[in-house]
Design a protein around this motif. Structure first.
Motif, PDB file in Angstrom:
ATOM      1  N   ALA A  39     -28.443  36.424  -1.362  1.00 12.74           N
ATOM      2  CA  ALA A  39     -29.101  37.404  -2.231  1.00 12.74           C
ATOM      3  C   ALA A  39     -28.444  38.775  -2.098  1.00 12.74           C
ATOM      4  N   LEU A  40     -27.984  39.103  -0.884  1.00 14.04           N
ATOM      5  CA  LEU A  40     -27.287  40.381  -0.684  1.00 14.04           C
ATOM      6  C   LEU A  40     -26.001  40.443  -1.499  1.00 14.04           C
ATOM      7  N   ASP A  42     -25.388  38.799  -4.306  1.00 15.36           N
ATOM      8  CA  ASP A  42     -25.757  38.942  -5.724  1.00 15.36           C
ATOM      9  C   ASP A  42     -26.155  40.379  -6.039  1.00 15.36           C
ATOM     10  N   ASP A  43     -26.911  40.992  -5.121  1.00 16.69           N
ATOM     11  CA  ASP A  43     -27.325  42.381  -5.328  1.00 16.69           C
ATOM     12  C   ASP A  43     -26.119  43.309  -5.301  1.00 16.69           C
ATOM     13  N   ARG A  46     -24.417  43.336  -8.602  1.00 14.63           N
ATOM     14  CA  ARG A  46     -25.151  44.157  -9.575  1.00 14.63           C
ATOM     15  C   ARG A  46     -24.898  45.650  -9.333  1.00 14.63           C
ATOM     16  N   ARG A  47     -24.888  46.043  -8.073  1.00 11.12           N
ATOM     17  CA  ARG A  47     -24.613  47.448  -7.746  1.00 11.12           C
ATOM     18  C   ARG A  47     -23.200  47.841  -8.168  1.00 11.12           C
ATOM     19  N   ALA A 113     -20.524  46.503  -2.797  1.00 14.00           N
ATOM     20  CA  ALA A 113     -21.498  47.495  -3.254  1.00 14.00           C
ATOM     21  C   ALA A 113     -20.941  48.913  -3.193  1.00 14.00           C
TER      22      ALA A 113
END
Length: 238
Positions: A39-40, A42-43, A46-47, A113
């Motif tokens: 999940a990190l 994927d996040d 997005r960032r 990120a």
């Protein structure tokens, strides 16, 4: 910090805008990628998309600075990209980022990120201190090709990380050797965040703080040591 990290004068002269920050961690718990580490990633993708706002990764000023330095030591940056740009390109595809193991997932997420090269080495596999130098071309880089262990040699003048046993990463942060990589058995690691001007050092510190917090979250009780000051920059050549 128990591991010695040094940057040669030749590298400083090549890239006076370079700095790095290191995190040393002991008592780590690693294992296969989990839903939480996935999940990190994927996040982070997005960032990254928000950060780039439609631009390609190489159009970011920080990535452009890395490309200039790669060109300066004779590498073709469109073919051998710095680790952050390579990950960013993968993050923006339908396939997304690879899932390796928990510790690698954590530092890859921070790299994407924040769009900054981040690497991780197993401290128990590093021999002596680590040095960032320009290669003579005689150094050994032990890697795997076609399922077989093989020894390569960097190009003369290429920027490499090395320890007493040989090269640990070629072309600055392009390709890590398998000898010191983080595995599911790793319990102690060194994490390097590397930047070029124009990235403010405060941004490097922010990324490092986030990574340290993730290491503590995923390895409760681990001892985390973060260096908070950049290494001295070499004087400008006359």
């Amino acid at each position: 910090m128990s591991l010695s990290l040094t940057v040669s004068d030749e590298v400083r002269a090549l890239a006076p805008g370079f700095t790095h920050l290191a995190i040393e961690a002991h008592g780590l718990v690693n294992g296969p990628s989990t839903e939480a580490s996935s999940a990190l990633l994927d996040d982070a993708a997005r960032r990254l998309a928000v950060r780039l706002d439609g631009r390609a990764p190489h159009e970011d000023p920080h990535m452009a600075a890395w490309r200039e330095v790669y060109t300066a030591f004779g590498s073709k940056p469109s073919r051998t990209r710095n680790s952050a740009e390579a990950l960013a390109k993968r993050a923006l595809t339908d396939a997304g980022l690879p899932r390796i193991n928990v510790l690698v997932d954590l530092y890859n997420a921070i790299s994407v990120a924040h769009l900054i090269p981040v690497g991780g080495e197993d401290l128990d596999r590093v021999q002596g201190g680590m040095r960032l130098v320009r290669a003579t071309g005689d150094e050994d880089f032990v890697t795997v090709a076609g399922g077989e262990e093989t020894v390569e040699h960097p190009d003369p003048g290429e920027v490499i990380w090395q320890d007493e046993a040989g090269v640990t990463c070629r072309r600055w942060n392009w390709r890590q050797g398998p000898r010191t990589r983080l595995t599911e058995e790793t319990v102690s690691g060194i994490f390097l965040l590397e930047s070029m001007a124009p990235m403010p050092y405060a941004d490097v510190e922010k990324a490092a703080t986030e990574l340290a917090e993730l290491l503590e979250k995923f390895s409760p009780g681990a001892r985390i040591d973060v260096t908070t000051e950049p290494l001295p920059r070499a004087p400008a050549p006359e």
